[in-house]
Each structure stands twice: as C-alpha cells, then as structure tokens.
Scaffold this motif. Sequence first.
Motif, PDB file in Angstrom:
ATOM      1  N   ARG A 111      17.673  16.459   4.055  1.00  0.00           N
ATOM      2  CA  ARG A 111      16.666  18.167   4.444  1.00  0.00           C
ATOM      3  C   ARG A 111      17.262  19.318   3.729  1.00  0.00           C
ATOM      4  N   LEU A 112      16.330  19.726   3.311  1.00  0.00           N
ATOM      5  CA  LEU A 112      16.393  20.833   1.966  1.00  0.00           C
ATOM      6  C   LEU A 112      15.467  21.785   2.907  1.00  0.00           C
ATOM      7  N   PRO A 113      15.764  23.444   3.114  1.00  0.00           N
ATOM      8  CA  PRO A 113      14.986  24.374   3.441  1.00  0.00           C
ATOM      9  C   PRO A 113      13.510  24.827   2.875  1.00  0.00           C
ATOM     10  N   ALA A 114      12.762  25.177   3.614  1.00  0.00           N
ATOM     11  CA  ALA A 114      11.240  24.867   3.094  1.00  0.00           C
ATOM     12  C   ALA A 114      11.000  26.029   1.539  1.00  0.00           C
ATOM     13  N   GLU A 115      12.073  26.924   1.335  1.00  0.00           N
ATOM     14  CA  GLU A 115      11.615  27.997  -0.077  1.00  0.00           C
ATOM     15  C   GLU A 115      12.195  27.128  -1.102  1.00  0.00           C
ATOM     16  N   THR A 116      12.740  25.508  -0.909  1.00  0.00           N
ATOM     17  CA  THR A 116      13.819  24.586  -2.071  1.00  0.00           C
ATOM     18  C   THR A 116      12.255  24.565  -3.349  1.00  0.00           C
ATOM     19  N   SER A 117      12.706  25.073  -4.483  1.00  0.00           N
ATOM     20  CA  SER A 117      12.195  25.230  -5.487  1.00  0.00           C
ATOM     21  C   SER A 117      12.103  23.581  -6.295  1.00  0.00           C
ATOM     22  N   GLU A 118      10.692  23.857  -7.366  1.00  0.00           N
ATOM     23  CA  GLU A 118       9.994  22.259  -7.250  1.00  0.00           C
ATOM     24  C   GLU A 118      11.675  21.430  -8.378  1.00  0.00           C
ATOM     25  N   ALA A 119      11.754  22.412  -9.386  1.00  0.00           N
ATOM     26  CA  ALA A 119      13.326  22.095  -9.762  1.00  0.00           C
ATOM     27  C   ALA A 119      13.960  21.286  -8.574  1.00  0.00           C
ATOM     28  N   ASP A 120      14.919  21.869  -7.548  1.00  0.00           N
ATOM     29  CA  ASP A 120      15.572  21.110  -7.194  1.00  0.00           C
ATOM     30  C   ASP A 120      15.435  20.346  -6.557  1.00  0.00           C
ATOM     31  N   LEU A 121      14.104  20.222  -6.519  1.00  0.00           N
ATOM     32  CA  LEU A 121      13.676  19.015  -5.623  1.00  0.00           C
ATOM     33  C   LEU A 121      13.322  17.708  -6.680  1.00  0.00           C
ATOM     34  N   LEU A 122      13.139  18.074  -8.122  1.00  0.00           N
ATOM     35  CA  LEU A 122      12.652  17.180  -9.364  1.00  0.00           C
ATOM     36  C   LEU A 122      14.539  16.658  -8.954  1.00  0.00           C
ATOM     37  N   ALA A 123      15.313  17.269  -9.463  1.00  0.00           N
ATOM     38  CA  ALA A 123      16.870  16.903  -9.002  1.00  0.00           C
ATOM     39  C   ALA A 123      17.339  16.007  -8.356  1.00  0.00           C
TER      40      ALA A 123
END
Length: 297
Positions: A69-81
Amino acid sequence: MTAQIIDGKAFAASIREKVAGHVARLREDHGLKPGLAVVLVGEDPASQVYVRSKGKMTLEVAMASFEHRLPAETSEADLLALVETLNGDPEVHGILVQLPLPPHLNSDLVINAIDPAKDVDGFHISNVGLLGTGQKAMVPCTPLGCLMMLRAQLGSLSGLEAVVVGRSNIVGKPMAMLLLGDSCTVTMAHSRTRDLADVVRRADIVVVAVGRTEMVRGDWIKAGATVIDVGMNRVPGEGGKTRLVGDVDFESASARAGAITPVPGGVGPMTIACLLANTVTACCRANGIAEPEGLTV
Ligand SMILES: Nc1nc2c(c(=O)[nH]1)N[C@@H](CN(C=O)c1ccc(C(=O)N[C@@H](CCC(=O)O)C(=O)O)cc1)CN2
C-alpha cells in the motif's frame, strides 16, 4: 419468459475451491507456493475494499499474499522500482497494480513494466497481443470470468451472435477476442453506436460493460438471449445508503432473457476468483509444470 439467474457468487466459490486443490497439489508434488503481489496506490475507497478481498481470498486458498500500500503521492519512479523488485522476486508469481491509479501516474507505463509472465491481470501489451492472435496469454480476469459463465450456461458458443457493449481495454476488447476465439460472430458496440438497441436485439449473447446505469432495457433483448452485465454503478438507495446496479435494467431484461447475471453477485465475484486462477496458471508456467485444466482458456 423469466430468465434463469446466473449465480456468479456460487460459481466463483467453486473456482476458488478448485484453485485451493491445485495449490495443495503444487505444494505436495513440487514444493511450490503460488504468490500474488497486489499494489495499491492511494486511498480510493472501492479499491481498498477490492484489495482487502484479494488478500483475504489469496490466503484462504493457501497462496502467499504480498500487499503493498503506497501513498497517493508516490512518484512514478518509486512505483516502477517496486514493480521491478517484484518482477525479480522468485516468491511472487503474479503481480497486480490496482486500477485506477492516481492521475499523475501513467498506468500504461506501469502495467507494461510488469513482467508479462507475472501479469495476472493480462493487461500488459504482450498479453494483449498474444490474446488477440489466439496464442497462450494471461487472460484479463473479468472477461475470463464472463467466458467461463457463458460456457457453463450454453456449452459450445460456436456460431452464436455476440454483442459486446463497451470498448474498454480491461473488459470490452478482451471479451470480444475471447468470444471470437470461441467462434462467435462478434459485434463490438459502444455508447456512440447508431441504433444500439437494434444491434443488441440481434444477439444471442449480450455482454454489457459500458458504465451507464441500467442503459440496456428489456425491449433491447432478444427472447431467450444470455445477458452478462459487467456494470457496477453506485446509486442512491434507501435510508441515505447507496446500492449497486448494473448497466442492464435487470427487471425488464430478466423478463425476456433466457439467462442473466445479477448485480451484485454476478460478474464481480468471478473477477477475484479468476485472479487466483491466473496466479496458479502463472506459477505453473514459470516452473514448467502442466497447467491445470479449467482455470484458463
Ligand atoms: N488491476 C485491476 N484493477 C481493477 C480491476 C481488475 O480486474 N484489475 N477490476 C475492477 C475492480 N475489481 C477488482 O479489482 C473488482 C470489482 C468488483 C468485484 C466484486 O466482487 N463486486 C461485487 C460487489 C462488491 C460491492 O458491493 O461493492 C459484486 O459484483 O457482486 C470484485 C473485484 C477495477 N479495478
């Protein structure tokens, strides 16, 4: 005519039971435990409910559940990682990123970063291409569930006229591919189709996934047709509560159809059951084990 109600809740329970049997066999015969990773970004209330159900049902069939579960403001780079990490994790056989993503994230980019072999949603462009060319693919869960219900209801679908109302990548387009694969004559219709009622009226099979509350009326349905309602629309109910209704006007359609799925209790529960089935399929494929019959097409 009063339509037979297709009980998706009971059908989904029977699939989950089958999945549990295959999970037990994978453990006993091969020392394997299928694992499903679900990624939720943000706090969309409906998505939270679906992700919770996915985790619970994954554990109920004795598979491994990994919830991120990630916060709504998660960056694309963090999600891709995170996706990259899950791609490389041998305990994870299936990866699902819950949709919709917050608007600052490019869902096509994220989905196409998932290893196609672990793409249990069947949304990766490789799986879309494989399905479209009749090759072995990971098949999107909702259309897979619809096809299973149609086959159980009608037996062979060969030669039947099928109309799919709705052209989304998640339901309408893959549904049309699956029906073509079963030798139906398929028409893809949508909200801008001219004379939509007349187009629907010629169908032996109607699948509606258009996101418009009770748009398809009973007098659009050919007598005896099989109607699959994928719609899930929240409308005001009694006592200030909301209730869920489909894209088909159930009351008038069930007076003409031969069989129809209700909302809730029709297609919805099949989505999660098919997700579990896809995770077993992915685990078998990853380990060179023959796939169990009846869990995919
Ligand atoms: N990555 C994905 N995101 C989304 C998918 C998907 O297949 N993959 N589908 C939908 C949501 N969804 C699963 O994620 C889903 C929707 C509905 C149901 C369900 O069981 N519905 C019940 C009613 C539940 C209620 O009362 O709200 C029913 O129809 O009986 C399961 C899963 C969008 N996102």
